[in-house]
Each structure stands twice: as C-alpha cells, then as structure tokens.
Scaffold this motif. Structure first.
Motif, PDB file in Angstrom:
ATOM      1  N   ALA A 133       0.814  -1.218   0.000  1.00  0.00           N
ATOM      2  CA  ALA A 133       0.000   0.000   0.000  1.00  0.00           C
ATOM      3  C   ALA A 133       0.848   1.269   0.000  1.00  0.00           C
ATOM      4  O   ALA A 133       0.323   2.355   0.257  1.00  0.00           O
ATOM      5  CB  ALA A 133      -0.932   0.009   1.213  1.00  0.00           C
ATOM      6  N   HIS A 136      -0.469   4.213  -1.950  1.00  0.00           N
ATOM      7  CA  HIS A 136      -1.656   4.792  -1.314  1.00  0.00           C
ATOM      8  C   HIS A 136      -1.265   5.643  -0.114  1.00  0.00           C
ATOM      9  O   HIS A 136      -1.874   6.682   0.143  1.00  0.00           O
ATOM     10  CB  HIS A 136      -2.611   3.666  -0.931  1.00  0.00           C
ATOM     11  N   ARG A 139      -0.186   8.944  -1.468  1.00  0.00           N
ATOM     12  CA  ARG A 139      -1.333   9.823  -1.762  1.00  0.00           C
ATOM     13  C   ARG A 139      -1.883  10.455  -0.492  1.00  0.00           C
ATOM     14  O   ARG A 139      -2.198  11.661  -0.462  1.00  0.00           O
ATOM     15  CB  ARG A 139      -2.428   9.020  -2.461  1.00  0.00           C
ATOM     16  N   SER A 161       2.681   3.123   5.113  1.00  0.00           N
ATOM     17  CA  SER A 161       1.901   2.187   4.296  1.00  0.00           C
ATOM     18  C   SER A 161       1.429   0.998   5.116  1.00  0.00           C
ATOM     19  O   SER A 161       0.542   0.252   4.682  1.00  0.00           O
ATOM     20  CB  SER A 161       2.747   1.683   3.121  1.00  0.00           C
ATOM     21  N   LEU A 169      -7.320   2.130   1.735  1.00  0.00           N
ATOM     22  CA  LEU A 169      -7.388   2.819   0.446  1.00  0.00           C
ATOM     23  C   LEU A 169      -6.950   1.880  -0.680  1.00  0.00           C
ATOM     24  O   LEU A 169      -7.505   1.916  -1.786  1.00  0.00           O
ATOM     25  CB  LEU A 169      -6.522   4.077   0.479  1.00  0.00           C
ATOM     26  N   GLN A 170      -5.983   1.014  -0.403  1.00  0.00           N
ATOM     27  CA  GLN A 170      -5.590   0.014  -1.395  1.00  0.00           C
ATOM     28  C   GLN A 170      -6.751  -0.934  -1.685  1.00  0.00           C
ATOM     29  O   GLN A 170      -7.009  -1.293  -2.846  1.00  0.00           O
ATOM     30  CB  GLN A 170      -4.374  -0.785  -0.904  1.00  0.00           C
ATOM     31  N   ASP A 173      -9.242   0.844  -3.903  1.00  0.00           N
ATOM     32  CA  ASP A 173      -8.707   1.074  -5.244  1.00  0.00           C
ATOM     33  C   ASP A 173      -8.671  -0.219  -6.066  1.00  0.00           C
ATOM     34  O   ASP A 173      -8.969  -0.205  -7.262  1.00  0.00           O
ATOM     35  CB  ASP A 173      -7.299   1.676  -5.127  1.00  0.00           C
TER      36      ASP A 173
END
Length: 573
Positions: A133, A136, A139, A161, A169-170, A173
């Motif tokens: 991740a 992510h 981000r 991560s 979030l991973q 996504d």
C-alpha cells in the motif's frame, strides 16, 4: 491485593509466525508456564491457501483460523503445564502485531471466511508487514500536507503504508466491490478480543497509532472524499467508542471458555499492541525510558511528559501506552529478518559444514566470527532497509544497500555490517527524539534478539549508552497478563501492576569508549548514505523497485494469458 490462594492471569501474545500463552502469578509476576502454537499457514505471501495466481510483491496476509488455534491449543496447554485450575484464573489479556487489520461483516465474521470471497486476496487480514500500500500512503501524505491537515505532524509528517488508512485505500482502489462489502475494518488486536467476549471493542492504542485518531477525532470526510469519493465513508467502518488501556473489554463467552479451558465470565482486558504492552512488562513506563522490542523488526516505545513534533515518528498519542503521558512510537521494519536473510544467503559450504560439526546455528557461527573483528575492519557499511524504512523516513519502497565489498569480503563481515546497520538505524531514531526536545534517559531491550550478547554490546557501543534488558523472555505475553490483572482489579492501575509483576535488569551492557569512537566514524558514513538515498539525493532504489515490479507483472500476465501456439503464424498472415 489480598492474600490467599495463588491467583493467576493468562497473557496471550499473537506474533508474526506463532502465538504464545503464559500463565503468570498476579502477586509477583512469576511465570508459571507457557505454550506456543505455530500458525499452520504462517505468512501468506505467495498465493492464497486455495491456490490461484501468485500474490503481487510486498503482500503479506494471514488466516484468522490460525489465531483461533492459539486460543484452542496454547492457552489450555499452558494452564495444564502450570498445574492451575480454571478457578485460579482471574483474567486474560491479549496483544497482537500491528497494524494487522482485516475486513469483516457487522458481526465480526472475516470476509475471507465467506465462501463468495475466499478467492479474493483483499478479503484476508493484511499483516503488519504488508507493504503493497505504499503508493496509497504516498497519496495520503501528499494530500494531507497540501491541505495542512492538523493530525499529520503527530505522525512525524508521514503516514506509513503499514497503517489502517493506507491499507484500506488500497482495498478500495483494487477491489471496490469487496470494500463495499466491508462493514467493519478492524485491527486484529480488537478482533481477537471480540472472539473472546462476543462484543466489539476498540482500544485506544491501535486507534491512535495506526488509525489516525487524535484529540477525539479522525480525518474528516471532506479529506477522505478528496482522496477518493468512494472513501468518504471509511471512518464509519472504524467508528466505535474507544476503551482505555488496562480496562475490561468484557468477559469470556461460553464458546471462548470451551476453547481456552478458562471459566465463562472471566474478565478480558482491552486489546493491545505487542510492542506497547511490553513497556509494562519491562518496567519502562517512566518519562524518557525508551524500550526497543527487537525481533523480526524493532519497535521503539517512549513515554514522555513532553509533546513535540518528531520527524518521521510512527505517532505520538496521549495515554497511548500508559495513562497520563504522551506515548511515542518509532520502529525499524527489518532487523532480525535481515540477520536471517544474511544467514541463509551468505553462508558458503565450508561454513555450513563447520556449523554442523560444531552443532552451531548459522547465526551463532557468524556471530562468533564477527565478534573477532575490530570495529571497521571489514571496510563495509550497510543500510538496513531490506523491508523499507519505518522511521525516520517512513518509506517502504526503500531497499537494502551494502557498500565496500571486495573479493576478500568474508561472510562474517557482511553479517557484522548488517548488525551494525540496525544499530545505526536505532541511533538515528534516538537522535531524532532528542533533537526534537524529547529526552531519552534510559534504553531497555526486549525480544528474542536480547539473547545475542555480542549484538547487545554492539548496540551499547554505537549508542554510547548502557543497555538494560527485560527480565523475561516473554515480554508481550507478560505485559498482556499485567493488563489482565488490572482489568481484574488485582492491581489498581498499570504502573502499580508493572511495579509488582514487571522485570528489568539494569545496565547489563555498558559502552566501551574506544569502540564507541570507532563506531562514530562508521556512523558518519551510514548517515551520509542514509540521507543521500533516503532524502532525495538518489531515487535509484525506487526506480529499481519499479523495474522489478514491472518485470514480474509481465511474467505473471504471460503465465495467466499464454500466447496461442500459432501466434507467430497469425502475425505473418
């Protein structure tokens, strides 16, 4: 405490590869017995148990049923070995690796245990060392910095991560359908307590350090929507009242009593993180007393009465370790893992023969040979980033480096350089604390690596500090048993229970001035490489990782979709 028949608590430590249960006297912390249950699936990082395509790089999953196995096997076995009855057990406490997090239904059923999701990798718990991740996390950090989110400085300016939001979030996504089916996103530390009590609870520790919970709030829905409109509702999957550490999460259900052999209705303490709970076991609760829990990775825990912004720290949380103080966390993602890599990678045939003939492990032989070398005699310096950097760079797409190799370099020299690199990484963390105005007055080590006397002396020399050792080989489990004693009201609070049941041996190792001077020179070389590769002087490590991942993905695609046998003929047509 009242006198009378022996009363005990059970502490259960859920580690990376196994779970351990200990039975501890409430009066003085004496360990009466322990038992270990190895997870049948260990770490799932190649393919799901049912088979299917290979998992991508940097994935690390686990199986919830393996964790239940610890309750069914290790706990009753430890009780039997201790020779105590269920009536003597006044409480049970647990701790877990973190951030190890999983998606569940509203009643706590892991999605990976539902037939329709068993072939979906994101349905499984993501282990703490799941590092896929990282994009992510990048981000999350970039947007938080751009918006000036107030919580970001509490995490040293960068969310890892490894933590809850990046992993979630991973999930959104890469498998949005599974994200929608996720009703609860929960740390394993809280999920296992749910299994014991039948009631959901959330602990203050994991919420603060891994779940971006600061000053009573989490990231706003506006911020989350700016990351991804579908992420705006994420906090609802976490939202639950937080329980204070040392509190009672509930009592043992009939089902859990049948698993463990402990009476139904026995108090269960609030869940906890393995590293943080060890502070009570090591009597390392006072301000300025840094505890390093050294195993496959290292976690650094420091309590302070000072609130400061420490660049690259994993987090600072009020009451996060002990009520009334700010608890800081830092860490190194690879330590024992790196030593294990070296032992299986650099040991040539003659060394293996010698180890076998002398009945030594690879680690014992390499340590013995490394200890004979003078400081700097190998001409090497390494960066300890084989699993990325948790603190202070917070970048899990960094990688290891070894500089100074020649045709004369011997295995023990490589091994020693890697030991030194982890000590240098710890020194960077200690200096970051002190540069930010957070004093470090004592340094105590817990974990399996504390048994390596050469390594401990090396750390003392590099840090120029005395090294204390925890007085128990089962630090996390003992810490959980201490918290269980507080939940059962056998002790009034965590400090009192720690004083009665904890164990510490002070100044077991002290620095040698001559070696410390020599290490200062090596540390200067480490620091130059650390800043060059970690702070933007070179992005070669990131580019190499991208090349690796692209090549592997192309290989996987070819394996999944082989070209037809007559593709060449079709191309000519």
């Amino acid at each position: 405490m009242t006198s009378g028949p022996l009363k005990v608590t059970v502490g259960v430590d859920f580690g990376t590869l196994s779970g351990r249960a200990v039975v501890v006297s409430v009066e003085d912390g004496a360990q009466l017995a322990d038992a270990v249950y190895a997870y049948p699936h260990a770490v799932v990082d190649q393919a799901l148990p049912g088979g299917g395509p290979a998992l991508p790089p940097d994935w690390a999953l686990q199986i919830p049923e393996d964790w239940r196995g610890v309750l069914r096997h290790a706990v009753p076995e430890a009780l039997a070995r201790a020779g105590v009855t269920a009536d003597q057990v006044i409480g049970i406490g647990t701790d877990f690796t973190a951030c190890t997090v999983l998606p569940t239904t509203a009643d706590g059923t892991p999605l990976c245990e539902l037939p329709e999701y068993t072939d979906r990798p994101h349905a499984y718990p993501k282990l703490w060392r799941h590092h896929a991740a990282q994009p992510h996390a990048d981000r999350i950090n970039a947007l938080a910095a751009e918006r000036g989110e107030s919580w970001l400085p509490r995490y040293g300016g960068r969310i890892s991560s490894e933590w809850e939001y990046a992993k979630a979030l991973q999930l959104l996504d890469e498998d949005p359908g599974l994200y929608a089916a996720t009703e609860r996103w929960i740390e394993a530390a809280d999920w296992i307590v749910w299994q014991l009590t039948g009631t959901e609870s959330r602990n203050l520790c994991t919420a603060g350090y891994k779940g971006i919970h600061q000053d009573g709030t989490r990231p706003s829905s506006g911020y989350l929507a700016a990351l991804d409109p579908g992420f705006a509702d994420f906090t609802a999957k976490l939202d639950h009242p937080l329980s204070p550490l040392g509190g009672r999460a509930g009592t043992l259900t009939a089902r859990a009593a049948a698993w463990t052999g402990i009476n139904e209705g026995t108090p269960v303490s609030v869940g906890h993180v393995d590293a943080h709970v060890t502070s009570a076991a090591a009597r390392a609760l006072d301000p300025g007393h840094l505890l390093a829990i050294m195993g496959t990775s290292t976690c650094h825990i420091l309590n302070s009465d000072v609130l400061a912004e420490v660049p690259g720290m994993c987090g600072v949380v009020r009451d996060g370790v002990v009520p009334g103080l700010w608890g800081y966390e830092a860490g190194q993602s690879g330590v024992g893992d790196i030593f294990a890599w070296a032992a299986r990678t650099v040991l040539p045939g003659p060394y293996a023969v010698e180890a076998r003939e002398r009945d030594l492990s690879a680690h014992e032989l390499l340590t013995e040979k490394a200890e004979r070398q003078p400081v700097g005699g190998h001409g090497l310096v390494a960066l300890d980033w084989h699993s990325g950097n948790r603190s202070t760079l917070v970048d899990h797409h960094l990688s290891g480096l070894l500089l100074g190799l020649t045709l004369d370099t011997r295995p023990e020299e490589v091994y020693r350089a890697l030991l030194e690199a982890t000590a240098f990484g710890t020194r960077v963390i200690v200096e970051a604390f002190e540069s930010a105005g957070v004093p470090v007055t004592e340094f105590t080590v817990a974990g399996g690596l504390a048994r390596n006397r050469f390594l401990m002396q090396l750390y003392s020399d590099v840090l120029r500090r005395p090294i204390n050792l925890i007085g128990s080989e089962q630090g996390p489990a003992l810490g959980s048993a201490i918290h269980a004693a507080v939940a059962a009201k056998a002790h009034p609070d965590i400090p009192a229970a720690s004083a009665a049941m904890g164990r510490i041996e002070r100044a077991v190792f002290t620095p040698d001035p001559t070696r410390a001077d020599a290490y200062d020179a090596l540390f200067a070389e480490y620091r130059e490489l650390h800043d060059h590769f970690g702070r933007g002087g070179s992005c070669a490590m990131h580019r190499l990782r991208t090349l690796r991942d692209t090549a592997r993905e192309a290989t996987h695609d070819t394996a999944r979709h082989p070209a037809p046998a007559d593709a060449a003929e079709e191309g000519r047509a």
